[in-house]
Design a protein around this motif. Sequence first.
Motif, mmCIF file in Angstrom:
data_model
loop_
_atom_site.group_PDB
_atom_site.id
_atom_site.type_symbol
_atom_site.label_atom_id
_atom_site.label_comp_id
_atom_site.label_asym_id
_atom_site.label_seq_id
_atom_site.Cartn_x
_atom_site.Cartn_y
_atom_site.Cartn_z
ATOM 1 N N HIS A 98 0.536 -1.230 -0.075
ATOM 2 C CA HIS A 98 0.052 -0.116 0.025
ATOM 3 C C HIS A 98 1.412 1.049 -0.470
ATOM 4 O O HIS A 98 1.705 1.122 0.570
ATOM 5 N N VAL A 99 0.758 1.841 -0.995
ATOM 6 C CA VAL A 99 1.486 3.690 -1.093
ATOM 7 C C VAL A 99 0.203 4.186 -1.063
ATOM 8 O O VAL A 99 -0.066 4.512 -2.461
ATOM 9 N N SER A 100 0.874 5.649 -0.336
ATOM 10 C CA SER A 100 0.379 6.705 -0.568
ATOM 11 C C SER A 100 0.979 8.088 -1.111
ATOM 12 O O SER A 100 1.848 7.784 -1.072
ATOM 13 N N ILE A 101 0.183 8.940 -1.453
ATOM 14 C CA ILE A 101 0.084 9.251 -3.051
ATOM 15 C C ILE A 101 0.182 10.670 -2.292
ATOM 16 O O ILE A 101 -1.058 11.211 -2.587
ATOM 17 N N ALA A 102 0.172 11.655 -1.679
ATOM 18 C CA ALA A 102 -0.181 12.562 -1.151
ATOM 19 C C ALA A 102 0.343 13.844 -2.307
ATOM 20 O O ALA A 102 1.114 14.892 -2.329
ATOM 21 N N SER A 117 -10.376 -1.768 -2.302
ATOM 22 C CA SER A 117 -10.052 -2.873 -1.966
ATOM 23 C C SER A 117 -10.492 -3.680 -1.085
ATOM 24 O O SER A 117 -11.334 -3.334 -0.537
ATOM 25 N N ASN A 118 -10.011 -4.797 0.084
ATOM 26 C CA ASN A 118 -10.967 -5.574 0.768
ATOM 27 C C ASN A 118 -10.548 -5.107 1.914
ATOM 28 O O ASN A 118 -11.748 -5.629 3.112
ATOM 29 N N GLY A 146 -10.885 11.454 6.292
ATOM 30 C CA GLY A 146 -9.340 12.284 6.164
ATOM 31 C C GLY A 146 -8.573 11.192 5.084
ATOM 32 O O GLY A 146 -7.572 11.796 5.295
ATOM 33 N N ILE A 147 -9.062 9.863 5.641
ATOM 34 C CA ILE A 147 -8.091 8.972 5.525
ATOM 35 C C ILE A 147 -8.037 8.896 3.823
ATOM 36 O O ILE A 147 -8.603 9.546 2.894
ATOM 37 N N GLY A 148 -6.705 8.086 3.358
ATOM 38 C CA GLY A 148 -6.642 7.888 1.904
ATOM 39 C C GLY A 148 -7.317 6.618 1.876
ATOM 40 O O GLY A 148 -7.178 5.752 1.946
ATOM 41 N N LEU A 149 -8.416 6.602 0.412
ATOM 42 C CA LEU A 149 -9.677 5.833 0.665
ATOM 43 C C LEU A 149 -8.481 4.261 -0.413
ATOM 44 O O LEU A 149 -8.215 5.530 -1.299
ATOM 45 N N PRO A 150 -8.262 3.168 -0.234
ATOM 46 C CA PRO A 150 -7.421 2.759 -0.642
ATOM 47 C C PRO A 150 -8.679 1.855 -1.965
ATOM 48 O O PRO A 150 -9.536 1.378 -2.356
ATOM 49 N N ARG A 151 -7.252 1.596 -3.491
ATOM 50 C CA ARG A 151 -7.801 1.883 -4.315
ATOM 51 C C ARG A 151 -6.916 0.341 -5.075
ATOM 52 O O ARG A 151 -5.862 0.297 -4.219
ATOM 53 N N THR A 159 -1.646 -3.401 -6.694
ATOM 54 C CA THR A 159 -0.904 -2.293 -5.925
ATOM 55 C C THR A 159 -1.993 -2.136 -5.066
ATOM 56 O O THR A 159 -2.686 -0.913 -6.282
ATOM 57 N N VAL A 160 -1.588 -1.578 -4.137
ATOM 58 C CA VAL A 160 -3.397 -0.475 -3.560
ATOM 59 C C VAL A 160 -2.955 0.585 -3.589
ATOM 60 O O VAL A 160 -1.318 1.337 -2.624
ATOM 61 N N LEU A 161 -3.375 2.099 -3.587
ATOM 62 C CA LEU A 161 -3.256 3.152 -3.721
ATOM 63 C C LEU A 161 -3.740 3.909 -3.146
ATOM 64 O O LEU A 161 -4.902 3.248 -2.969
#
Length: 537
Positions: free
Chosen positions: A84-88, A106-107, A410-415, A433-435
């Motif tokens: 899981h990678v967060s992209i700001a 994602s799950n 506020g969280i990054g919603l996972p895709r 990959t989860v982004l």
Amino acid sequence: MSVLDHFLAAGPLTWAALVPAAVLLVHLVPWLLDPHHVRKYPGPLLARFSDAWLGWVAAQGRRSEVVHELHKKHGTFVRLAPNHVSIADPDAIQDVYAHGNGTTKSNFYDAFVSIQRGLFNTRSRPDHARKRKIVSHIFSQKSVLEFEPYTRIHVATLISQWDRMCEQGAKGMSGPEGEGWRGADGRVWLDCLPWFNYLAFDIIGDLAFGAPFGMLLAGADAAPVATSQKAAMESYGQEAAAKVQYFPAVQVLNDRGEYSASMGVLPPHWRPLAVRFIPWYRNGGEQVKRLAGIAIAAVAKRLTAPADRADLLAKLQEGKDDEGNPMGRAELTAEALTQLIAGSDTTSNSSCAITYHLAANPLVQQRLQQELDEVLGNDDEAVATFEQVKRLRYLEAVVNEGMRVHSTSGIGLPRVVPDGGITVLGEFFPGGTVLSVPTYTVHRNRAAWGDDADVFRPERWLERDEKAMQKAFNPFSFGPRSCVGRNLASMELLIILASVLRRYHFVLETPEMKLDIREGFLRKPLECRVGMRRRSV
């Protein structure tokens, strides 16, 4: 003797050595192989090997703030879990969430399923398209205007209660213990958060289930929960609908959000173990059932005595998919539950947070009240109409700034990246990959919002390039999975805040008071103690 027989015959000491070795291999091998090419991205050490780090952070109720600090330290790309990678970056919103990019939920969303999958938590693209076709027309601007009278009724009830408190508070009186207010120095001193919760629940109860929960009149948090949920789901009879117990709905909703948001970041095979061995997760599972029971009880009651009214449930019943099929009972109840959660949370959290920021910024409050007085000052109605306030520039700026700074979601919603991969900001990510793009951090992007991005300042909406700001403004998410009820939420917030701020003046109980937040799926204020008095217009 087979290999399996050797394992079964192994003694305790052998198992004591094998189990840690197996755990190590399960987490070390994926890191070594790096099948999704994410090893190069920085992040917490534990997050490179295990989902446990993100699970722990989510359970602490400060996920968005922790991730924000990581981005400040490491930059645009941060690894939150093994895959899981967060992209700001505002530009990543289009790449990760837009139509046609092929990403799917994602799950993480499996942890939000209770009755059955609804529009919010279904992960199937065809299933989502079918549900959205049925539901989306309900929240068109035209349909939302039909819901305005219900909203205004309950805002009037809130004002009636607050007028009573102001009148008694001006005499130095205090309220009953359950209401928790006191009169002093010409004001009523209270925690306004519960009242915004009562308002939001009564509005959505009336819209989604045909009747309010009665929280505003009672000044208390309580809702009926079906105790025999299976019977209530299968029967239209009065007997099934009557089997209920009362629970504090706001607390149930809060606990469920924290549970699901922290459970969702754990690997699916860990989740049953967490519920079995960790009491906090076990309690959260009970709250999921109770929240579902609120919707089941309300829908069962509503369907025993259908009313001729234009509410959400009636429109859900009328909706049909491409094959002309309406929603079944379970699907109908699941969608009503989705509206209960989304409709109550967004409205109450945002109303409370914006009231806090207005109380903390007297000049902003004064400017807003001046605009409201110019438009509404000679109107005898206590509650504004949408037509009166929908084009007020400063009111809109205040609401937008409140949703930016507070970032209810506020969280990054996972895709999940589709087969074939996608490229985001010049970085290629392979399928699987989860982004995610963290809204809390994007809402503080200095390039979009200015050097004072951490400050509540509505004037920026009137001064800066609105196109650049809108690109970084993501309170309702983006793309095909964006919030279907944004028109309703916007209408409610404009009417609530215009009516309340026109009538009352607010100050903080203590000048240095900060708005304490705890985050589950959404960021929720825990308390907002203010002094309130009636204005003379």
